[in-house]
Design a protein around this motif. Structure first.
Motif, mmCIF file in Angstrom:
data_model
loop_
_atom_site.group_PDB
_atom_site.id
_atom_site.type_symbol
_atom_site.label_atom_id
_atom_site.label_comp_id
_atom_site.label_asym_id
_atom_site.label_seq_id
_atom_site.Cartn_x
_atom_site.Cartn_y
_atom_site.Cartn_z
ATOM 1 N N ALA A 1 -10.150 42.892 -3.891
ATOM 2 C CA ALA A 1 -10.491 41.478 -3.998
ATOM 3 C C ALA A 1 -9.684 40.858 -5.132
ATOM 4 N N VAL A 2 -9.071 39.718 -4.849
ATOM 5 C CA VAL A 2 -8.283 38.999 -5.857
ATOM 6 C C VAL A 2 -8.673 37.528 -5.802
ATOM 7 N N THR B 1 0.114 41.611 0.900
ATOM 8 C CA THR B 1 -0.055 40.169 1.077
ATOM 9 C C THR B 1 -1.485 39.778 0.746
ATOM 10 N N VAL B 2 -1.672 38.554 0.300
ATOM 11 C CA VAL B 2 -2.999 38.032 -0.008
ATOM 12 C C VAL B 2 -3.465 37.172 1.161
ATOM 13 N N ILE B 3 -4.659 37.474 1.654
ATOM 14 C CA ILE B 3 -5.236 36.742 2.770
ATOM 15 C C ILE B 3 -6.484 36.018 2.280
ATOM 16 N N ALA B 4 -6.557 34.737 2.559
ATOM 17 C CA ALA B 4 -7.720 33.947 2.162
ATOM 18 C C ALA B 4 -8.947 34.425 2.929
ATOM 19 N N ARG B 5 -9.859 35.041 2.236
ATOM 20 C CA ARG B 5 -11.087 35.564 2.865
ATOM 21 C C ARG B 5 -12.163 35.604 1.801
ATOM 22 N N GLU B 6 -13.210 34.800 1.967
ATOM 23 C CA GLU B 6 -14.250 34.706 0.961
ATOM 24 C C GLU B 6 -15.033 36.011 0.858
ATOM 25 N N THR B 7 -15.256 36.445 -0.374
ATOM 26 C CA THR B 7 -16.100 37.599 -0.641
ATOM 27 C C THR B 7 -16.608 37.530 -2.068
ATOM 28 N N ASP B 8 -17.840 37.964 -2.279
ATOM 29 C CA ASP B 8 -18.419 38.017 -3.621
ATOM 30 C C ASP B 8 -18.095 39.338 -4.302
ATOM 31 N N HIS B 9 -17.460 40.235 -3.564
ATOM 32 C CA HIS B 9 -17.136 41.552 -4.108
ATOM 33 C C HIS B 9 -15.947 41.450 -5.050
#
Length: 347
Positions: free
Chosen positions: A246-247, A256-264
Motif C-alpha cells: 500500500a502506498v 506500477t501504482v494503481i489507484a485502489r482505496e484501502t485502509d491497509h
C-alpha cells in the motif's frame, strides 16, 4: 425435504483430530456442495451426516432431530457413491427398485414408483437391461434412481462423477442440477472439482485441513474470496498472485501504482483473476513478454513474464499475440483482490 444442521462437528481417529468444529446450516431444498483438496475432510463430513462414521463431538441434525446415534436407515437419507454400487446380475428395474425392498408399498405401487423415477432419468427404455449393457453415465443414473425411488428427505452424493469421462461429467452435472430443480429435495454433494461446485451449487462450502474456509454462493466465493487459499482454489486458471504494498494513492504492484482505496498499510499480496487481466493494444497497467500461449478456441490464455513474475492473462482467440512478443496488460482497479500477510482478504 429437510434441513441439515452441523453444530461444532468434530471427528478424531485416536488422538488425530481431522475435523475441527464444523458449523453449517443447510436450508430445506438447498443444493450445497462441499469442495476442497484430497484429505480436507469433506467426505468424512458427508459420511458422518449419513451415519457411516461415528461422531466424535458435536451434533448432526436432520430436520431438527439429532441423529448422532441413529442408524443410516433411520435417518431418511439416500446416498449415491463414486463407484455406482449397483448389482451386475440385476436388471435396471430391479436395481432401481432395490431401495423399496423394505417398504410397505404394494407391488403395483412399487412398479409405478420405479416407472416414475426411470422416466425422470430418461431410463424407461433401459429398464430390462443389465448394467453391463449400459454406459458409465447410464449406470450412474441407475444409482441415482435407486436413491430417488425411496423419496428421501436428503440426498447425499459422494464424488459421483469422478469415474466418468469429461463429456459425461458435463452431461451428468446438468442432469443432476435439472433433477434438483424438478424434485426440490435437499442435496449435499461432495467433489474435489471446483467446476462441479461452481456450476451446480446454491452454496459452496470450501474446506481445507478439516476447517471450513468459506461458505457462499458461487458468485461470492469467486468474486469475494475470504483468503488466498479460496482465491487460488476457485477459478481456472487460478488467480494470479503478486507481491505489492500500500502506498499513497493506491497500491504498488509490478512496478506500477494503481489507484485502489484501502485502509491497509505496508506489504500486501495482490490477486488478479486471469478473466480480469487482458492483453490490450492500447496502454496497459503492466508490460511483459509472452512465454507461452494456450489456445482455447474462443480465447487464448497468454502466460506473460512481468519482471520475473509470470501471470496468466486473456487474449483474443482469433488473432492472438505472437509467442515471445512484448504486450501490454490492462486491468480494472476495482477487480484487484488485496490480501494481508496472514492471507486473509482485505476489504
Amino acid at each position: 425435504m429437510a434441513t441439515v444442521t452441523l453444530h461444532n462437528l468434530v471427528k478424531a481417529y485416536g488422538k488425530a483430530e481431522v475435523l475441527h468444529g464444523i458449523n453449517l446450516e443447510v436450508a430445506d431444498g438447498e443444493f450445497v456442495v462441499f469442495v476442497g483438496p484430497s484429505g480436507c475432510g469433506k467426505s468424512t463430513t458427508l459420511r458422518m451426516i449419513a451415519g457411516l462414521e461415528d461422531v466424535t463431538g458435536g451434533e448432526v441434525q436432520i430436520d431438527g432431530r439429532t441423529v448422532n446415534h441413529l442408524e443410516p436407515k433411520d435417518r431418511d437419507i439416500a446416498m449415491v457413491f463414486q463407484n455406482y454400487a449397483i448389482y451386475p446380475h440385476m436388471s435396471v428395474r430391479k436395481n432401481i427398485g432395490f431401495g423399496l425392498r423394505t417398504s410397505k408399498l404394494s407391488k403395483p405401487e412399487r412398479e409405478k414408483r420405479i416407472e416414475e423415477v426411470a422416466a425422470m432419468l430418461s431410463m424407461t427404455d433401459y429398464l430390462d437391461r443389465k448394467p453391463a449393457q449400459l454406459s458409465g453415465g447410464q449406470r450412474q443414473r441407475v444409482a441415482i434412481g435407486r436413491a430417488m425411488v425411496r423419496d428421501p428427505a436428503v440426498f447425499l452424493f459422494d464424488e459421483p462423477l469422478s469415474n466418468l469421462d469429461a463429456q459425461l461429467r458435463s452431461q451428468m452435472r446438468l442432469e443432476i442440477k435439472k433433477l434438483h430443480q424438478r424434485v426440490g429435495t435437499t442435496i449435499i454433494f461432495v467433489t474435489h472439482d471446483q467446476v462441479e461446485a461452481m456450476t451446480m451449487a446454491d452454496r459452496i462450502v470450501i474446506m481445507k485441513d478439516g476447517h471450513i474456509q468459506q461458505i457462499g454462493t458461487p458468485a461470492e466465493v469467486f468474486h469475494q474470496p475470504a483468503n488466498i487459499f479460496v482465491a487460488q482454489f476457485i477459478g481456472a486458471p487460478s488467480m494470479n498472485l503478486m507481491p505489492g504494498r500500500a502506498v499513497s494513492g493506491g497500491v504498488e504492484v509490478g512496478g506500477t501504482v494503481i489507484a485502489r482505496e484501502t485502509d491497509h498499510s505496508g506489504e500486501l499480496t495482490i490477486g488478479i483473476r486471469p478473466d480480469d487481466l487482458h492483453v490490450t493494444e492500447g496502454e496497459g497497467r503492466f508490460a511483459g513478454r509472452i512465454t507461452l500461449l494456450e489456445p482455447l478456441g474462443s480465447e487464448t490464455l497468454a502466460y506473460v513474464d512481468i519482471g520475473g513474475q509470470e501471470v496468466v492473462a486473456r487474449a483474443d482467440g482469433r488473432n492472438p499475440p505472437a509467442l515471445g512478443s512484448m504486450v501490454q496488460l490492462a486491468v480494472d482497479p476495482e477487480n484487484l483482490h488485496l490480501f494481508g500477510a496472514d492471507g486473509v482478504a482485505i476489504k
